[in-house]
Design a protein around this motif. Structure first.
Motif, PDB file in Angstrom:
ATOM      1  N   GLU A  98      22.442  68.326   2.097  1.00  0.00           N
ATOM      2  CA  GLU A  98      23.363  67.344   2.514  1.00  0.00           C
ATOM      3  C   GLU A  98      23.287  66.766   3.488  1.00  0.00           C
ATOM      4  OE1 GLU A  98      27.492  68.297   1.288  1.00  0.00           O
ATOM      5  OE2 GLU A  98      28.414  67.500   3.402  1.00  0.00           O
ATOM      6  N   ASP A 120      23.584  72.662   0.624  1.00  0.00           N
ATOM      7  CA  ASP A 120      24.368  72.244   1.436  1.00  0.00           C
ATOM      8  C   ASP A 120      24.396  73.458   2.395  1.00  0.00           C
ATOM      9  OD1 ASP A 120      26.681  71.455   2.810  1.00  0.00           O
ATOM     10  OD2 ASP A 120      28.107  71.133   1.016  1.00  0.00           O
ATOM     11  N   ASP A 123      28.933  74.130   3.671  1.00  0.00           N
ATOM     12  CA  ASP A 123      30.402  73.430   3.020  1.00  0.00           C
ATOM     13  C   ASP A 123      31.427  73.695   3.315  1.00  0.00           C
ATOM     14  OD1 ASP A 123      30.785  71.866   0.660  1.00  0.00           O
ATOM     15  OD2 ASP A 123      31.973  73.738  -0.176  1.00  0.00           O
ATOM     16  N   GLU A 283      26.213  71.137  -4.816  1.00  0.00           N
ATOM     17  CA  GLU A 283      27.334  71.768  -4.781  1.00  0.00           C
ATOM     18  C   GLU A 283      27.663  72.262  -6.460  1.00  0.00           C
ATOM     19  OE1 GLU A 283      29.512  69.929  -0.894  1.00  0.00           O
ATOM     20  OE2 GLU A 283      29.862  68.981  -2.690  1.00  0.00           O
TER      21      GLU A 283
HETATM   22 MG    MG Z   1      29.608  70.034   1.156  1.00  0.00          MG
END
Ligand code: MG
Ligand code: AHM
Length: 338
Positions: A98, A120, A123, A283
């Motif tokens: 990300e 990610d 997160d 995600e």
């Molecule tokens: Mg995220």
């Protein structure tokens, strides 16, 4: 209370991965070595997350530290740890995060590299300041046949059904790693004094029905009508009991509760995010993979998340993921609102 220690065997995540790896003929240790990069990085991340509130007090925070180095934000640090730990694994050819606009080619593209890892790193990081749980999500894909080293995007633009492993780490009241290689879902709690993830939740199954729905209701006036019908049905007792709501605002933590207790987590299309907010590759795909492995289901509103062929690495999607009973009801509401 008895002082007699439990006789149950202590199984670390490394032992577990070695067992699971037997499912990949010819993997010869490279897969467990790859996953150990993720476990190492998440231990480094969790130790920083645990000290988040101390950074000011201990004088490590500020634009520039005493060595003249610019201090990093935790999400940047987390990204660097994952890239650092995974780059040491020759079996990995591509990393997509990300935090990085484009996929990274590692080892200058070794011909021996068979895997891509998408993640990610942290997160829900906007929750760090208020001491709320955050997490790391990851998804592992095999290099597609014929994919060239000049085209790292092709390595990662695969539907979620092609994931060979996926998981997350939730940095909550304890640090828990949950992963699957397509053979059930298994959870490991970090024993901080020895730095080992210990099997604590073998063969996790999502209950067929739960008691909670989880959604940012502040946006409900902009949800498509089917979503509001659905939430109203959950509230009304139509599924046998009135649902309560729980929303942390950290997908990993909200999903972790849903996995353990059942229920449903939703991030619908909204006015400001008509295509959903959450990212498909790192995600939605990992939680969809885990949910399906645990007896639940994940949709983008109509399609199974795992069937979506991505067009770009940071593509967003609506997400509805949960237990069997709640997901069947959701699908009924979608059909009735057509
Ligand atoms: Mg995220
Ligand atoms: P991030 O990747 O920028 O942290 O955003 C993702 C997070 C999820 O963890 C969470 O489910 C969602 O954003 C919450 O969004 P909102 O504040 O709109 O409810």
């Amino acid at each position: 209370m008895s002082d007699v220690p439990s006789t149950a065997p202590i199984i670390t995540v490394q032992q577990h991965i070695l067992q699971e790896q037997k499912r990949f003929p010819g993997a010869s240790g490279e897969f467990s070595w790859l996953l150990s990069g993720i476990t190492m990085a998440t231990k480094l991340i969790q130790s920083k997350v645990r000290r988040a509130g101390l950074i000011d007090i201990l004088g490590e925070h500020g634009d520039v530290n005493v060595q003249g180095e610019v201090q990093q934000k935790l999400d940047v640090y987390s990204n660097e740890m994952l890239v650092h730990c995974l780059s040491a694994r020759e079996s990995i050819g591509v990393l997509a995060s990300e935090e990085n606009e484009k996929p990274l080619l590692v080892h200058k593209g070794s011909e021996n590299a068979n895997y891509a890892v998408v993640f990610d790193p942290l997160d829900g990081s906007s929750n760090i300041d208020v001491n709320v749980s955050v997490g790391t999500t990851f998804s592992i894909l095999r290099r597609p046949a014929g994919a060239s080293l000049d085209d790292p995007e092709r390595w990662v633009l695969q539907p979620g059904s092609e994931q060979i492993a996926a998981g997350y780490v939730v940095y909550g009241s304890s640090t828990i790693l949950v992963y699957s290689v397509g053979n059930g879902v298994h959870g490991f709690t970090l024993e901080p004094s020895v730095g080992a993830y210990i099997l604590s939740h073998p063969n996790m199954q999502m209950p067929a029905q739960g008691r909670y729905y989880s959604v940012n209701e502040a946006y409900c006036d902009t949800f498509p009508p089917a979503y509001n019908d659905y939430l109203q049905r959950l509230r009304s007792g139509a599924l046998g009991h009135r649902y309560a709501s729980r929303y942390i605002g950290s997908m990993v933590a909200d999903f972790h509760r849903t996995l353990l207790k059942g229920g449903v987590f939703l991030y619908p299309p909204t006015e400001s995010n008509p295509g959903g907010k959450l990212r498909l590759l790192y995600e939605a795909n990992p939680v969809a993979f885990l949910a399906e492995q645990a007896g639940g289901k994940a949709l983008d509103g109509t399609r199974p998340i795992l069937d979506i062929k991505p067009d770009s690495i940071h593509q967003r999607t609506p997400l509805v993921v949960g237990s069997r009973v709640e997901m069947e009801e959701f699908e009924r509401c979608i059909v009735q609102n057509r």
